[in-house]
Scaffold this motif. Structure first.
Motif, mmCIF file in Angstrom:
data_model
loop_
_atom_site.group_PDB
_atom_site.id
_atom_site.type_symbol
_atom_site.label_atom_id
_atom_site.label_comp_id
_atom_site.label_asym_id
_atom_site.label_seq_id
_atom_site.Cartn_x
_atom_site.Cartn_y
_atom_site.Cartn_z
ATOM 1 N N ARG A 112 0.824 -1.214 0.000
ATOM 2 C CA ARG A 112 0.000 0.000 0.000
ATOM 3 C C ARG A 112 0.857 1.263 0.000
ATOM 4 N N TYR A 113 2.006 1.217 0.653
ATOM 5 C CA TYR A 113 2.893 2.378 0.611
ATOM 6 C C TYR A 113 3.526 2.539 -0.769
ATOM 7 N N GLN A 153 0.846 4.298 -2.978
ATOM 8 C CA GLN A 153 0.149 5.480 -2.459
ATOM 9 C C GLN A 153 0.176 6.671 -3.427
ATOM 10 N N ASP A 154 1.228 6.797 -4.260
ATOM 11 C CA ASP A 154 1.314 7.945 -5.167
ATOM 12 C C ASP A 154 0.143 8.018 -6.135
ATOM 13 N N LEU A 176 -2.906 7.680 -5.491
ATOM 14 C CA LEU A 176 -4.024 8.400 -4.869
ATOM 15 C C LEU A 176 -3.883 9.919 -4.989
ATOM 16 N N GLU A 187 -10.645 3.086 -3.859
ATOM 17 C CA GLU A 187 -10.185 4.287 -3.170
ATOM 18 C C GLU A 187 -9.987 5.457 -4.133
#
Length: 401
Positions: free
Chosen positions: A39-40, A43-44, A46, A78
């Motif tokens: 998930r890290y 993350q970009d 998002l 998301e």
């Protein structure tokens, strides 16, 4: 005559598809650390930024593909809630048996307008396919995550992993952003890449380690609660399936197969619940099936060599030297309508490969100055499995040898 299916029941299973390879669980168990890294790394997306490249490593059955599908689904959801995020497109391709041209052509065809003609299979090269891919990416815009499963099986993989990450910096695209997610069963895959590709990728690496018996027990308990009717699967059966799979490869797919086949064994025997004894019998069936698949995956001539050794094994003539194997191999190949390999060296190369793959035991012999050094071989598996598999592939001709 009565219908042969009249007496068949399915009292044990409530939802058998939960125990199949195609089933995608809603929740991923025992992979919290890998999901956190994932998930890290993503993350970009998002925030409308260019995505990081991600490489997943681990043997088959350790959850790489299932976790990826779960993460892609969650990311899609998301992105809908994030104002900064661009429109997200996810392209999933299995690279097994494909060339770079085939992969890029497949990507192009998923991006072309509905009324457009498919990109041709022949007449144009890989460079032409990349050019068309860049045109279509810029036409659509947004963020594109390209998921390449079994990427270690792709021919000329350096070309793909060098071109796509640099497409934007090289001016090939300006309206779209591209990120690569590679899934590999080979822990050493990165070492095979050229230095310029490694420098270009700058990827996040996520390694999937084998499950232990406790982790597999958690996964199996969850699947069993969904797959079996109430009180039809003993906890001892779940524990045994988890322990057997953990001892072998730490593979969730294998553990789930044991549970499914255990249920099938119980049904066939007319039992009303799955016990650890049924799992024991299921293990033999699953191992037999896996071995048959591995044998079928070998080249024709490697299979002929295996079949030859299986006959020698049945005649109690093993361990045996390569020259004696060659004589029987030639009979087997000819019976299959194939031209036998003509040199002993080619047979010895196949024997060496089959030994490295674990199909054969190899013994080094030394008879001193007069006899010299040589190898003898015997099967490391049941000869009946080899012959059964060859019968399924070749048909009745195997019986005639």
């Amino acid at each position: 005559m009565t219908n042969p299916f009249d007496d068949m029941t399915d009292d044990i299973f409530a939802d058998k598809k939960v125990l199949t390879e195609s089933y995608q669980p809603e929740t991923i168990l025992e992979r919290d650390e890998e999901i956190e890294e994932y998930r890290y790394a993503l993350q970009d997306v998002l925030f409308g930024r260019e995505p990081e490249n991600v490489m997943l490593y681990g043997k088959a059955g350790l959850g790489k593909t299932a976790v990826t599908k779960y993460m892609m689904s969650a990311l899609r959801e998301e992105v809908q809630e994030r104002e900064q995020a661009d429109e997200l497109f996810i392209h999933e391709i299995n690279c097994n048996g494909k060339t770079v041209f085939m992969v890029v052509r497949q990507l192009v065809n998923t991006l072309l307008p509905e009324n457009a003609s498919p990109f041709p299979k022949r007449g144009l090269g890989t460079g032409d396919a990349f050019e068309e891919l860049y045109r279509q990416l810029d036409r659509i815009g947004g963020t594109h995550l390209m998921v390449f499963d079994e990427i270690d099986h792709l021919d000329e993989v350096d070309t793909l992993l060098y071109e796509l990450p640099r497409a934007r910096s090289n001016g090939h695209i300006s309206e779209a952003q591209v990120g690569i997610i590679g899934i590999s069963n080979n822990y050493t895959f990165r070492k095979t890449l050229s230095s310029k590709v490694k420098d270009t990728l700058m990827e996040t690496e996520i390694a999937f380690s084998p499950y232990d018996a406790t982790e597999l027990g958690t996964i199996l308990s969850d699947r069993a609660n969904q797959a079996f009717a109430e009180d039809t699967c003993d906890q001892s059966a779940i524990r045994r399936a988890a322990a057997l799979a953990a001892q072998d490869m730490g593979n969730a797919r294998q553990a789930i197969d044991l549970l499914r086949v255990g249920g099938e064994v119980a049904l066939r025997q007319g039992a009303n619940r799955v016990t650890d004894e049924h799992i024991g019998e299921a293990r033999e069936r699953v191992q037999r099936g896996r071995l048959k698949n591995r044998i079928s995956d070998q080249t024709d001539h490697a299979q002929y060599v295996l079949e030859a050794i299986a006959y020698l094994e049945q005649r109690e003539k093993t361990p045996v030297r390569s020259k004696e194997i060659q004589d029987v191999y030639e009979e087997v190949a000819s019976a299959c309508g194939a031209d036998p390999l003509t040199t002993l060296k080619s047979i010895q190369d196949h024997l060496s490969d089959l030994h490295m793959l674990g199909f054969l035991h190899r013994y080094e012999r030394n008879q001193g100055l007069s006899g010299g050094q040589y190898y003898e071989y015997e099967l490391n598996l049941d000869p009946e499995i080899v012959i059964e598999t060859r019968k399924e592939i070749e048909g009745p001709a195997v019986d005639e040898r």
